[in-house]
Scaffold this motif. Structure first.
Motif, PDB file in Angstrom:
ATOM      1  N   UNK A  83      -3.870   1.277   9.136  1.00 38.31           N
ATOM      2  CA  UNK A  83      -4.517   1.595   7.861  1.00 38.31           C
ATOM      3  C   UNK A  83      -3.479   2.109   6.870  1.00 38.31           C
ATOM      4  N   UNK A  84      -2.616   2.992   7.330  1.00 35.94           N
ATOM      5  CA  UNK A  84      -1.557   3.519   6.455  1.00 35.94           C
ATOM      6  C   UNK A  84      -0.624   2.399   5.994  1.00 35.94           C
ATOM      7  N   UNK A  85      -0.339   1.459   6.908  1.00 38.32           N
ATOM      8  CA  UNK A  85       0.539   0.340   6.563  1.00 38.32           C
ATOM      9  C   UNK A  85      -0.107  -0.531   5.487  1.00 38.32           C
ATOM     10  N   UNK A  86      -1.393  -0.831   5.667  1.00 38.19           N
ATOM     11  CA  UNK A  86      -2.107  -1.683   4.699  1.00 38.19           C
ATOM     12  C   UNK A  86      -2.165  -0.993   3.332  1.00 38.19           C
ATOM     13  N   UNK A  87      -2.410   0.282   3.341  1.00 37.28           N
ATOM     14  CA  UNK A  87      -2.534   1.014   2.073  1.00 37.28           C
ATOM     15  C   UNK A  87      -1.180   1.381   1.471  1.00 37.28           C
ATOM     16  N   UNK A  88      -0.126   1.140   2.232  1.00 34.96           N
ATOM     17  CA  UNK A  88       1.215   1.394   1.710  1.00 34.96           C
ATOM     18  C   UNK A  88       1.561   2.870   1.614  1.00 34.96           C
ATOM     19  N   UNK A  89       0.940   3.663   2.457  1.00 35.74           N
ATOM     20  CA  UNK A  89       1.268   5.090   2.417  1.00 35.74           C
ATOM     21  C   UNK A  89       1.885   5.546   3.704  1.00 35.74           C
TER      22      UNK A  89
ATOM     23  N   UNK B  29      -8.465  -6.918  -2.968  1.00 34.20           N
ATOM     24  CA  UNK B  29      -9.360  -7.746  -2.166  1.00 34.20           C
ATOM     25  C   UNK B  29      -8.741  -8.021  -0.807  1.00 34.20           C
ATOM     26  N   UNK B  30      -7.450  -8.320  -0.801  1.00 31.38           N
ATOM     27  CA  UNK B  30      -6.746  -8.572   0.450  1.00 31.38           C
ATOM     28  C   UNK B  30      -6.736  -7.310   1.309  1.00 31.38           C
ATOM     29  N   UNK B  31      -6.512  -6.180   0.692  1.00 31.50           N
ATOM     30  CA  UNK B  31      -6.498  -4.918   1.441  1.00 31.50           C
ATOM     31  C   UNK B  31      -7.859  -4.631   2.056  1.00 31.50           C
ATOM     32  N   UNK B  32      -8.900  -4.879   1.291  1.00 34.40           N
ATOM     33  CA  UNK B  32     -10.251  -4.643   1.809  1.00 34.40           C
ATOM     34  C   UNK B  32     -10.500  -5.520   3.026  1.00 34.40           C
ATOM     35  N   UNK B  33     -10.095  -6.778   2.942  1.00 36.52           N
ATOM     36  CA  UNK B  33     -10.273  -7.700   4.072  1.00 36.52           C
ATOM     37  C   UNK B  33      -9.490  -7.221   5.290  1.00 36.52           C
ATOM     38  N   UNK B  34      -8.269  -6.764   5.063  1.00 35.40           N
ATOM     39  CA  UNK B  34      -7.453  -6.272   6.179  1.00 35.40           C
ATOM     40  C   UNK B  34      -8.071  -5.021   6.797  1.00 35.40           C
ATOM     41  N   UNK B  35      -8.544  -4.118   5.952  1.00 32.32           N
ATOM     42  CA  UNK B  35      -9.153  -2.889   6.469  1.00 32.32           C
ATOM     43  C   UNK B  35     -10.444  -3.193   7.214  1.00 32.32           C
ATOM     44  N   UNK B  36     -11.211  -4.145   6.720  1.00 32.06           N
ATOM     45  CA  UNK B  36     -12.442  -4.544   7.399  1.00 32.06           C
ATOM     46  C   UNK B  36     -12.128  -5.115   8.782  1.00 32.06           C
TER      47      UNK B  36
ATOM     48  N   UNK C  76      -3.768 -21.737 -15.767  1.00 34.51           N
ATOM     49  CA  UNK C  76      -3.717 -21.301 -14.371  1.00 34.51           C
ATOM     50  C   UNK C  76      -4.702 -20.160 -14.155  1.00 34.51           C
ATOM     51  N   UNK C  77      -5.472 -20.222 -13.073  1.00 33.30           N
ATOM     52  CA  UNK C  77      -6.405 -19.125 -12.804  1.00 33.30           C
ATOM     53  C   UNK C  77      -5.629 -17.871 -12.419  1.00 33.30           C
ATOM     54  N   UNK C  78      -6.183 -16.720 -12.721  1.00 30.74           N
ATOM     55  CA  UNK C  78      -5.492 -15.476 -12.362  1.00 30.74           C
ATOM     56  C   UNK C  78      -5.421 -15.315 -10.853  1.00 30.74           C
ATOM     57  N   UNK C  79      -4.382 -14.673 -10.408  1.00 28.41           N
ATOM     58  CA  UNK C  79      -4.220 -14.407  -8.974  1.00 28.41           C
ATOM     59  C   UNK C  79      -5.286 -13.407  -8.545  1.00 28.41           C
TER      60      UNK C  79
END
Length: 57
Positions: A51-57, A24-31, A16-19
């Motif tokens: 931004x805070x939500x995406x970064x989990x802070x 990468x997902x966070x970068x796409x969301x922030x972009x 199985x390929x690694x997840x």
């Protein structure tokens, strides 16, 4: 028989390929958020909140 089953399970797991990294997902969301802000569709406060939500802070 049990050893054969274990070996098959290991081979399937190894094949199985690694997840993709979550970063990468966070970068796409922030972009996407930055694009919305640049278009004037998000205020500075909305951008900061999301931004805070995406970064989990």
């Amino acid at each position: 028989m049990r050893r054969e089953t274990e070996m098959q399970a290991q081979q399937q797991w190894a094949a199985q390929p690694p997840a993709p990294p979550a970063a990468t997902d966070r970068v796409a969301q922030l972009t996407a958020l930055a694009d919305l802000k640049a278009q004037g569709l998000l205020t500075d406060a909305e951008f900061a909140t999301e931004k805070a939500r995406v970064l989990g802070s």
